[in-house]
Design an enzyme around this catalytic site. Structure first.
Site, PDB file in Angstrom:
ATOM      1  CG  HIS A 157      -2.317   0.474   0.906  1.00 17.49           C
ATOM      2  ND1 HIS A 157      -2.584   1.410  -0.066  1.00 17.49           N
ATOM      3  CD2 HIS A 157      -3.516   0.126   1.418  1.00 17.49           C
ATOM      4  CE1 HIS A 157      -3.893   1.621  -0.114  1.00 17.49           C
ATOM      5  NE2 HIS A 157      -4.469   0.853   0.767  1.00 17.49           N
ATOM      6  CG  ASP A 367     -11.856  -8.445 -22.592  1.00 19.63           C
ATOM      7  OD1 ASP A 367     -11.266  -9.542 -22.482  1.00 19.63           O
ATOM      8  OD2 ASP A 367     -12.646  -8.179 -23.520  1.00 19.63           O
TER       9      ASP A 367
END
Length: 431
Positions: A157, A367
């Site tokens: 993070h 995708d």
């Protein structure tokens, strides 16, 4: 469910990082995040035939290697709390075989404990390199015996927030579909947006708190708000003197905070907090001057704190207004460049709940050449939190809530909450 590790590899950038880019300094707000492995854990599920596993594996490794040339800090190692050594060490790439009887039932159940096994968390992996603790990115590809795959990623993070994660997935998928170039994603903001006098107080906050609820079992569950219920909720929450037109984030957050306050344990012992502090990340990309492109890498958030008293009377309009005010005040303060340690004072003697909204992030655009994801899931960490997620059909909002087990038992049965939610069922997950 049974899961077996097939392989563990290191994926390096397809071309070396130039010497002048070998040090990437972190943004100010990154310094309050954990200087450790991968607090952010995300899974995307795809309906693709896993009989093509070898082809998929090669495709993903090759495209990840190319993508890492753009996101080169992901292939480096954190030197300290301030910078990453972009040494092309690489990202860890894990592949597993998952045996389940029927994928649709598995997905609809949304069992957080089962989903955790699909994520490369430390406790799951015994066959990993010794350098595992130092990497910034770990990927796990899960091939289901009954068809379908799940791609999960864990980040450090210090260099990633929710926006970064979404655009990384999107960029990786674009490269996998043949894109020869993607927009610049890395920039050094340290000199511009890193006032040194704020570093010590912010880092001290993290080291003192860690937001650690380890003595208590944390449970994560998904809830669905459809479009009609959200409209009704916004109208109800907006009926009051404090705020007229709450956003869907403000309305849903107010509802959940109200339920938590209503069910809070009042005065069981001296350690019980007298207020809830809602810690809300605020995306700085549109706030800093000049504005930053949405795909820019980094933990580019500041934290707004809404301090809410735990009392008997619940006013949802007031709660929504306090969330709105906290975010506005933090934006105004940041614009004035006045980060003065207020975050430390805001969390004192409070029960902290982390609240975020990634419902407009482009996760479902990832995708890789076999269609868009059928489902997005987060994995609960050891903190109290709620996160608004996008849905695969773009209608409504999914909310992921993590609470101690005892609190979740009350929360999920609350009649006010249940009047606006319904059991989670993904339309595409039925396929």
């Amino acid at each position: 469910m049974e899961i077996k590790i097939i392989s563990v590899e290191i994926i390096k950038p397809s071309s070396p990082t130039p010497s002048h880019l070998r040090t990437h300094k972190h943004f100010l707000t990154s310094t309050v995040a954990s200087n450790g492995y991968a607090p952010t854990s995300i899974i995307l599920f795809y309906s693709v035939q896993s009989k093509d596993a070898m082809k998929i594996s090669s495709h993903l490794k090759y495209s990840l290697s190319k993508t890492l040339t753009y996101y080169y800090p992901f292939a480096g190692q954190v030197q300290d709390g301030v910078s990453t050594d972009c040494n092309d060490h690489g990202a860890i790439f894990i592949e597993t075989q998952v045996v389940v009887d029927e994928r649709s039932k598995f997905l609809q159940k949304r069992d957080n404990n089962l989903f955790k096994q699909l994520v490369p968390l430390k406790g799951n992996m015994q066959e990993i390199p010794a350098t595992y603790n130092n990497v910034n990115l770990v990927v796990q590809i899960n091939y289901f015996s009954c068809g379908g795959i799940a791609i999960s990623i864990c980040f450090n993070h210090l260099i990633v927030d929710g926006t970064t994660a979404a655009y990384f997935f999107k960029s990786w998928a674009e490269v996998a579909r043949g894109a020869n170039d993607i927009n610049d994603v890395v920039a050094d903001y340290y000199a511009i947006y890193h006032p040194d006098n704020a570093y010590a107080s912010l880092r001290s906050l993290y080291e003192q708190n860690h937001f650690d609820y380890s003595p208590t079992e944390i449970v994560g569950k998904h809830f669905m708000f459809d479009g009609g219920k959200i409209a009704t909720l916004r109208e109800k929450v907006g009926s009051g003197p404090y705020i007229n037109h709450p956003t869907r984030f403000e309305a849903i957050t107010a509802l959940i905070l109200g339920v938590l306050i209503k069910n809070a344990d009042r005065g069981a012992h001296d350690l019980i907090a007298r207020q809830i502090a809602a810690a809300i990340p605020v995306n700085l990309r549109n706030i800093v001057n000049p504005p930053l492109p949405p795909q820019r890498l980094g933990c580019l958030v500041t934290m707004a704190i809404a301090k809410l008293p735990i009392n008997e009377e619940i006013d949802y309009n007031y709660l929504a207004a306090e969330v709105h005010k906290a975010v506005k005040n933090e934006v105004d303060q940041y614009k004035r460049n006045m980060h003065d340690g207020g975050l430390v004072k805001g969390l004192a003697n409070s029960s902290v709940i982390h609240i975020s909204d990634i419902s407009r992030m482009p996760f479902y655009e990832a995708d890789f050449g076999w269609g868009k994801p059928i489902l997005l899931s987060l994995i609960s960490l050891n903190v109290k939190s709620l996160c608004l997620l996008p849905t695969n059909n773009g209608v409504g909002v999914e909310v992921f809530v993590t609470l101690p087990k005892e609190e979740m038992a009350k929360f999920e049965r609350d009649p006010q909450f249940l009047s606006y939610t319904k059991p989670f069922v993904s339309e595409r997950a039925r396929l």
